[in-house]
Design a protein around this motif. Structure first.
Motif, short mmCIF file in Angstrom:
data_model
loop_
_atom_site.label_atom_id
_atom_site.label_comp_id
_atom_site.label_asym_id
_atom_site.label_seq_id
_atom_site.Cartn_x
_atom_site.Cartn_y
_atom_site.Cartn_z
N ASN A 11 0.47 -0.79 -0.11
CA ASN A 11 -0.06 0.03 -0.24
C ASN A 11 0.55 1.65 -0.13
N SER A 12 1.37 1.73 -0.80
CA SER A 12 1.76 3.37 -0.89
C SER A 12 0.54 4.99 -0.69
N PRO A 13 0.29 5.92 -0.42
CA PRO A 13 -0.55 6.69 -0.75
C PRO A 13 -0.87 7.39 -2.11
N GLY A 14 -2.00 6.63 -2.09
CA GLY A 14 -3.05 6.68 -3.58
C GLY A 14 -2.99 5.79 -4.23
N PHE A 15 -2.08 4.29 -3.81
CA PHE A 15 -2.10 3.81 -4.66
C PHE A 15 -1.78 2.53 -3.81
N VAL A 16 -2.43 0.99 -4.92
CA VAL A 16 -1.28 0.18 -4.26
C VAL A 16 -0.60 -0.38 -5.24
N ARG A 17 0.72 -1.44 -4.95
CA ARG A 17 1.42 -1.98 -6.19
C ARG A 17 2.02 -3.50 -5.96
N VAL A 18 1.37 -4.10 -6.84
CA VAL A 18 1.73 -6.03 -7.09
C VAL A 18 3.11 -6.36 -7.15
N SER A 19 3.03 -6.81 -7.26
CA SER A 19 4.78 -7.21 -7.68
C SER A 19 5.07 -8.94 -8.00
N VAL A 20 5.78 -9.02 -9.05
CA VAL A 20 5.41 -10.91 -9.13
C VAL A 20 7.34 -10.85 -9.35
N ARG A 21 8.07 -11.65 -8.76
CA ARG A 21 9.00 -11.86 -9.20
C ARG A 21 9.44 -13.18 -9.27
N ASP A 22 10.93 -13.23 -10.16
CA ASP A 22 10.27 -14.85 -10.56
C ASP A 22 12.16 -14.86 -10.18
N ASN A 23 12.58 -15.89 -10.28
CA ASN A 23 14.43 -16.16 -10.63
C ASN A 23 14.33 -17.02 -12.31
N GLY A 24 13.49 -16.50 -13.06
CA GLY A 24 13.77 -17.34 -14.66
C GLY A 24 15.44 -16.44 -15.29
N GLN A 25 15.64 -16.64 -16.07
CA GLN A 25 16.74 -15.74 -17.21
C GLN A 25 16.40 -14.51 -17.56
N GLY A 26 15.41 -13.91 -17.29
CA GLY A 26 15.22 -12.29 -17.28
C GLY A 26 15.58 -11.96 -19.06
N ILE A 27 14.83 -10.83 -18.66
CA ILE A 27 14.62 -9.85 -19.67
C ILE A 27 15.66 -8.80 -20.09
N SER A 28 16.58 -8.56 -21.16
CA SER A 28 17.24 -7.60 -21.15
C SER A 28 16.77 -6.16 -21.36
N PRO A 29 17.74 -5.44 -21.01
CA PRO A 29 16.47 -4.02 -21.11
C PRO A 29 16.01 -3.77 -22.47
N GLU A 30 16.75 -3.52 -23.48
CA GLU A 30 15.93 -3.46 -24.60
C GLU A 30 14.84 -3.83 -25.31
N HIS A 31 14.26 -4.97 -24.83
CA HIS A 31 13.46 -5.30 -25.35
C HIS A 31 11.60 -4.85 -23.90
N HIS A 32 11.94 -4.47 -22.53
CA HIS A 32 11.04 -4.17 -22.17
C HIS A 32 9.64 -3.61 -22.41
N ALA A 33 9.77 -2.61 -23.56
CA ALA A 33 8.54 -2.12 -23.84
C ALA A 33 8.47 -3.02 -24.86
N ALA A 34 9.38 -3.97 -25.34
CA ALA A 34 8.46 -5.08 -26.64
C ALA A 34 7.51 -5.88 -26.26
N ILE A 35 7.96 -6.05 -25.16
CA ILE A 35 7.18 -7.52 -24.14
C ILE A 35 5.63 -6.93 -24.05
N PHE A 36 5.46 -6.01 -23.86
CA PHE A 36 4.34 -5.10 -23.24
C PHE A 36 2.74 -4.93 -25.02
N GLU A 37 3.60 -5.29 -25.85
CA GLU A 37 2.83 -4.82 -27.37
C GLU A 37 2.39 -6.20 -27.84
N LYS A 38 1.35 -5.50 -28.20
CA LYS A 38 0.64 -7.01 -29.74
C LYS A 38 1.42 -8.18 -30.10
#
Length: 129
Positions: A52-79
């Motif tokens: 809980n934070s002021p004005g919003f709630v934050r949910v995080s899901v963390r794994d210990n998999g292979q990870g994703i390079s930063p240059e791919h972060h935006a693309a994974i949220f695209e169709k």
């Protein structure tokens, strides 16, 4: 084929209130946890954190998999956005795009923190009022 993985609930807060469509947010959470389980190695764990934070709630899901390079972060949220890797062809590339649309429609934000070889943390926020 069954593998053994652990889901661990963590975080400072045991409950939170948010303005949301319960079914849609449930689908977002199931998608993120499902992805984390899919990308975690056998015997690995998935951590779900609620804060809980002021004005919003934050949910995080963390794994210990292979990870994703930063240059791919935006693309994974695209169709149809996928990163080439061991599990890239297991889905259609629509799950995270749905999550982004659903969370933003609620006035929230969604993102990822990840590096190749270090696992991933997908998070979203929802307004509390």
């Amino acid at each position: 084929l069954c593998t053994q993985k652990k889901i661990i609930l963590t975080g400072p807060d045991a409950e939170a209130w948010a303005l949301c469509d319960e079914e849609i947010v449930r689908r977002v959470l199931l998608n993120l946890v499902g992805n984390a389980l899919k990308f975690s190695p056998d015997g690995g764990g998935v951590h779900v954190d609620l804060e809980n934070s002021p004005g919003f709630v934050r949910v995080s899901v963390r794994d210990n998999g292979q990870g994703i390079s930063p240059e791919h972060h935006a693309a994974i949220f695209e169709k149809f956005g996928q990163v080439r890797g061991r599990h890239a062809r297991l889905g259609k590339g629509l799950g995270l795009a749905f999550c982004k649309l659903a969370i933003e429609a609620h006035g929230g934000r969604i993102g990822v923190e990840s590096e190749a070889g270090r696992g991933s943390t997908f998070w979203f926020t929802l307004p509390v009022s």
